[in-house]
Structure formats: structure tokens, C-alpha cells
Design an enzyme around this catalytic site. Sequence first.
Site, PDB file in Angstrom:
ATOM      1  N   LYS A   1       0.793  -1.022  -0.070  1.00 25.27           N
ATOM      2  CA  LYS A   1      -0.072  -0.141   0.019  1.00 25.27           C
ATOM      3  C   LYS A   1       0.804   1.315  -0.027  1.00 25.27           C
ATOM      4  O   LYS A   1       2.132   1.128   0.157  1.00 25.27           O
ATOM      5  CB  LYS A   1      -0.907   0.098   1.268  1.00 25.27           C
ATOM      6  CG  LYS A   1      -0.357  -0.369   2.741  1.00 25.27           C
ATOM      7  CD  LYS A   1       0.776   0.462   3.207  1.00 25.27           C
ATOM      8  CE  LYS A   1       0.503   1.986   3.183  1.00 25.27           C
ATOM      9  NZ  LYS A   1       2.053   2.574   3.910  1.00 25.27           N
TER      10      LYS A   1
ATOM     11  N   TYR B   1      -4.377   4.063   6.468  1.00 26.26           N
ATOM     12  CA  TYR B   1      -4.841   3.143   7.618  1.00 26.26           C
ATOM     13  C   TYR B   1      -6.224   3.540   8.326  1.00 26.26           C
ATOM     14  O   TYR B   1      -7.148   2.620   8.523  1.00 26.26           O
ATOM     15  CB  TYR B   1      -3.836   2.786   8.620  1.00 26.26           C
ATOM     16  CG  TYR B   1      -2.809   2.042   8.203  1.00 26.26           C
ATOM     17  CD1 TYR B   1      -2.434   0.648   8.291  1.00 26.26           C
ATOM     18  CD2 TYR B   1      -1.506   2.757   7.585  1.00 26.26           C
ATOM     19  CE1 TYR B   1      -1.483   0.094   7.879  1.00 26.26           C
ATOM     20  CE2 TYR B   1      -0.519   1.962   7.096  1.00 26.26           C
ATOM     21  CZ  TYR B   1      -0.701   0.612   7.380  1.00 26.26           C
ATOM     22  OH  TYR B   1       0.865  -0.036   6.900  1.00 26.26           O
TER      23      TYR B   1
HETATM   24  P1  NAD Z   1      12.337   2.072   2.061  1.00 23.89           P
HETATM   25  O1  NAD Z   1      12.498   3.499   1.329  1.00 23.89           O
HETATM   26  O2  NAD Z   1      12.777   1.528   3.114  1.00 23.89           O
HETATM   27  O3  NAD Z   1      12.684   1.014   0.871  1.00 23.89           O
HETATM   28  C1  NAD Z   1      12.407   1.009  -0.439  1.00 23.89           C
HETATM   29  C2  NAD Z   1      12.970  -0.007  -1.490  1.00 23.89           C
HETATM   30  O4  NAD Z   1      13.060   0.408  -2.403  1.00 23.89           O
HETATM   31  C3  NAD Z   1      14.925   0.406  -0.799  1.00 23.89           C
HETATM   32  O5  NAD Z   1      15.316  -0.893  -0.779  1.00 23.89           O
HETATM   33  C4  NAD Z   1      15.535   0.911  -2.254  1.00 23.89           C
HETATM   34  O6  NAD Z   1      16.553   0.700  -2.398  1.00 23.89           O
HETATM   35  C5  NAD Z   1      14.444   0.434  -3.333  1.00 23.89           C
HETATM   36  N1  NAD Z   1      14.475   1.407  -4.397  1.00 23.89           N
HETATM   37  C6  NAD Z   1      14.704   1.104  -5.725  1.00 23.89           C
HETATM   38  N2  NAD Z   1      14.452   1.909  -6.512  1.00 23.89           N
HETATM   39  C7  NAD Z   1      14.547   3.019  -5.734  1.00 23.89           C
HETATM   40  C8  NAD Z   1      14.070   4.580  -6.137  1.00 23.89           C
HETATM   41  N3  NAD Z   1      14.233   5.057  -7.185  1.00 23.89           N
HETATM   42  N4  NAD Z   1      14.134   5.317  -5.017  1.00 23.89           N
HETATM   43  C9  NAD Z   1      14.063   4.977  -3.637  1.00 23.89           C
HETATM   44  N5  NAD Z   1      14.150   3.438  -3.360  1.00 23.89           N
HETATM   45  C10 NAD Z   1      14.279   2.799  -4.318  1.00 23.89           C
HETATM   46  O7  NAD Z   1      10.662   1.882   1.958  1.00 23.89           O
HETATM   47  P2  NAD Z   1       9.736   1.141   2.717  1.00 23.89           P
HETATM   48  O8  NAD Z   1       9.391   1.696   3.941  1.00 23.89           O
HETATM   49  O9  NAD Z   1      10.196  -0.431   2.744  1.00 23.89           O
HETATM   50  O10 NAD Z   1       8.449   1.029   1.834  1.00 23.89           O
HETATM   51  C11 NAD Z   1       8.202   0.249   0.775  1.00 23.89           C
HETATM   52  C12 NAD Z   1       6.569  -0.107   0.337  1.00 23.89           C
HETATM   53  O11 NAD Z   1       6.208  -0.677   1.384  1.00 23.89           O
HETATM   54  C13 NAD Z   1       6.004   1.338   0.254  1.00 23.89           C
HETATM   55  O12 NAD Z   1       4.641   1.217  -0.549  1.00 23.89           O
HETATM   56  C14 NAD Z   1       5.406   1.337   1.759  1.00 23.89           C
HETATM   57  O13 NAD Z   1       4.169   2.022   1.991  1.00 23.89           O
HETATM   58  C15 NAD Z   1       5.124   0.068   2.015  1.00 23.89           C
HETATM   59  N6  NAD Z   1       5.070  -0.158   3.636  1.00 23.89           N
HETATM   60  C16 NAD Z   1       4.142  -0.736   4.160  1.00 23.89           C
HETATM   61  C17 NAD Z   1       3.910  -1.240   5.545  1.00 23.89           C
HETATM   62  C18 NAD Z   1       2.933  -1.889   5.957  1.00 23.89           C
HETATM   63  O14 NAD Z   1       2.774  -2.070   7.407  1.00 23.89           O
HETATM   64  N7  NAD Z   1       2.168  -2.684   5.275  1.00 23.89           N
HETATM   65  C19 NAD Z   1       4.978  -0.543   6.242  1.00 23.89           C
HETATM   66  C20 NAD Z   1       6.122   0.040   5.712  1.00 23.89           C
HETATM   67  C21 NAD Z   1       6.104   0.299   4.349  1.00 23.89           C
END
Ligand code: NAD
Length: 358
Positions: A123, A208
Site C-alpha cells: 500500500k 490506515y
Molecule cells: P524504503 O525506502 O525503506 O525501501 C524502499 C526500497 O526500494 C529500498 O530497498 C530502495 O533501495 C528501493 N528502491 C529502488 N528504487 C528506488 C528509488 N528510485 N528510490 C527509492 N528507493 C528505491 O521504503 P519502505 O518503508 O520499505 O516502503 C516500501 C513500500 O512498503 C511502500 O509502498 C510503503 O508504503 C510500504 N510499507 C508498508 C508497510 C505496512 O505496514 N504495510 C510498512 C512500511 C512500508
Amino acid sequence: MIAAGGALAATAVGTPVWAATPERKLGYAIVGLGGYGLGVIIPQFKNCQHSKLVALVSGDPAKAKRVAAEYGVPESGIYDYKSYDKLKDNPDVDVIYICLPVFMHAEYTVRGAAAGKHILCEKPMALSSAECETMIAACKKAGKKLMIGYRCHFEPYNLEAIRRARAGEIGKLRYFRSEHGFTAGGPSSWRLKKAMSGGGSLMDIGIYALQAARYMTGEEPVAVYAKETTDRSDPRFREVEDMIEFQLEFPSGVIGSCMSMYSANQNHILLMGDKGRIELEPGTSYAGQRLWVGNGRSNEITPPPGPGATQWAGQLDHMSKCVIDNREPIVPGEEGLRDMRIIEAIYKSAREQKRIVL
Ligand code: NAD
């Protein structure tokens, strides 16, 4: 290919069919080894009955190698964003789980479906409802499932609150309230860049509250009214909103009142009926949920176990079971699209300072 932990059965004519055993596990490729993909999802496969980690997609080869070694993924299961489409040739991968920044969700869903894989996408589903529609169409065309990572549908406290609300334990529901927020970090994060996130706190955490308003009431809003409050001199909020409060009108007359923010930690859900209240705080966090039913906080409830050992195991195994049994997930792409349409209406309402009918 679906790996069977149990026996391969043979039909009378010798055609093998997979025996449905509890150990049957589908293979997952995790795309994006960031905070959520690596920090939260990958360690959850050990809690799953029907899901296992078989591939990684990362732009950082050293990290991918290290994670693969730690979690027993073969080197042949390591991909980067260019070789992603080659997942098509990996029969061990059944499902691709997209844990990337929001602006990449649509592209990686469409490419993943074209590679013949089922998709679990985090999401918010995408930057816009138009992108959501493209993702749904791509998965339909490929004959693949599409599920959104709405983990609270597998979380015992939320499930128990829904059950008690539906059972009429607080009488006729009149009012729903939810505050969701966290303190956003440095301005360089993709979350604070509109082209990468699609928006601010509403897209990331306010969703949420919106989801909870819909699954707790069991109704779809018919109108929204929203107001944004953002300190644009704060370097974090040059492009996206900090606080946005939105009111949802439901067909039964229930009013939903939600606050989404990037400048304070909040995680609260409250339902008010004409005979009492159901309250969760925190409501949708990773752990530590508390639930009260009645009047005030004197009656604290411990719910029965949820569908999985953890909310994530429940979510992953639900996706796997839907593929195995050829069922639609309870939170399909259409559910992500519904939220995105409401989010677009919330932003429109805040911009135009008027009530928007859905
Ligand atoms: P994050 O920034 O920690 O991780 C993103 C990943 O994507 C990294 O490994 C990064 O290297 C990679 N990536 C690849 N290309 C990229 C670019 N051009 N720019 C930036 N990053 C790039 O983010 P996250 O917190 O892991 O979030 C990822 C997804 O998960 C989002 O959609 C977020 O909303 C979702 N999320 C959901 C929950 C949940 O509880 N369901 C919790 C946190 C995050």
C-alpha cells in the site's frame, strides 16, 4: 512452479496432480530490500505454512548476496531491476511481492504480471486511480491474482473489533474516529517527494484510518470533506502535506472523522455506538495492539488468534491459498483502487475546500 511438501498423487492415466497438503508452499520474490521488504516481510517466511522465500530483486548486489545467504535464497534467485523480467524463466517463483516506493508499484506490477507471476503489492497501491486500473487490467489479462498489502485484515485485534461491531455489541454505530500519524524523517526521503510518493501522510499512514473506517463500518463512504494544515516552511513539507483531516459520510448515517499526520505519532481507532464503544490503541501498528469494548477502558479484550502466526504470515499465506485454491484475495487490487479513488476525492476536497460526493 508450486512446490509440494507432500506427496505427488497420480491419476489413473498417470498424469501427476499436486496433492493438497498443509505443507504446500508457494515461492515468493521480494522486490525492494528496504525497511519493509527486508526489515519486516522477509523474516516472516519462517512463520508461514504456504509461503517461502525463493528470490530477491534489489539494486544493491552486495546487499542481495548477503540477504540471500542469510535466508537460503540461491544465487540464481538474485535479480536487479533490469533483469527483473527474467523472473519469467524462474519456475520456483509463483508470487512477486512489491515492496518499492509508490511510484514504482504500477510498473513492477505490470512487468511482473507480464512475466506470468501473481502479484502482492504494498500500500498505497499506486500514485493514482488510473495507475490502479492499469495494474488490475494487466493482472486480469495475464490471468494472475493481484492483492494489496493491507495486513490489518489478518490482525487479530482488528478482526475481533470488526466481529464485535457487526455482532451489535455497541448497538447502532453512529461515529467512527481514527488518528494515524508518525513523525516524518529527513526531507530527502522518497516519502516526502510528491512524484515518488503521490502525496504526504494520507498516502502513507492516513490510508490506515481510511481503511479502518471502511472495514470497521462495513460501509462505503458517499461523501468526503477534508482540510489540510501544513507548515510549508518545514523543509520536510515542501512538496507533500503534513496534516490532513477528513470526514466521511456513510449511507447509514455513520460519520467517520479521521486525522492523518506526518508530525506526531498517533495510532488510534474508536467506534461509538448508541450502546457503547470499541476502542483500539494502538490499532494498526506492527505489535502491541490493545482493545476495549464497552464504555471507557474498563473492559479490555484479548482476541482469539488470527489466521496466521502473525499478521504478516496470515497475509502471505492468504495470498498463497488464493493462488492454490484459485480464489480472489479478500483485499484484491479493486480494494486498493477504492481507497485511491477516495484519497483523490479527499485531496480534491482539501484543495477546493468543499464537500465532494463520491
Ligand atoms: P524504503 O525506502 O525503506 O525501501 C524502499 C526500497 O526500494 C529500498 O530497498 C530502495 O533501495 C528501493 N528502491 C529502488 N528504487 C528506488 C528509488 N528510485 N528510490 C527509492 N528507493 C528505491 O521504503 P519502505 O518503508 O520499505 O516502503 C516500501 C513500500 O512498503 C511502500 O509502498 C510503503 O508504503 C510500504 N510499507 C508498508 C508497510 C505496512 O505496514 N504495510 C510498512 C512500511 C512500508
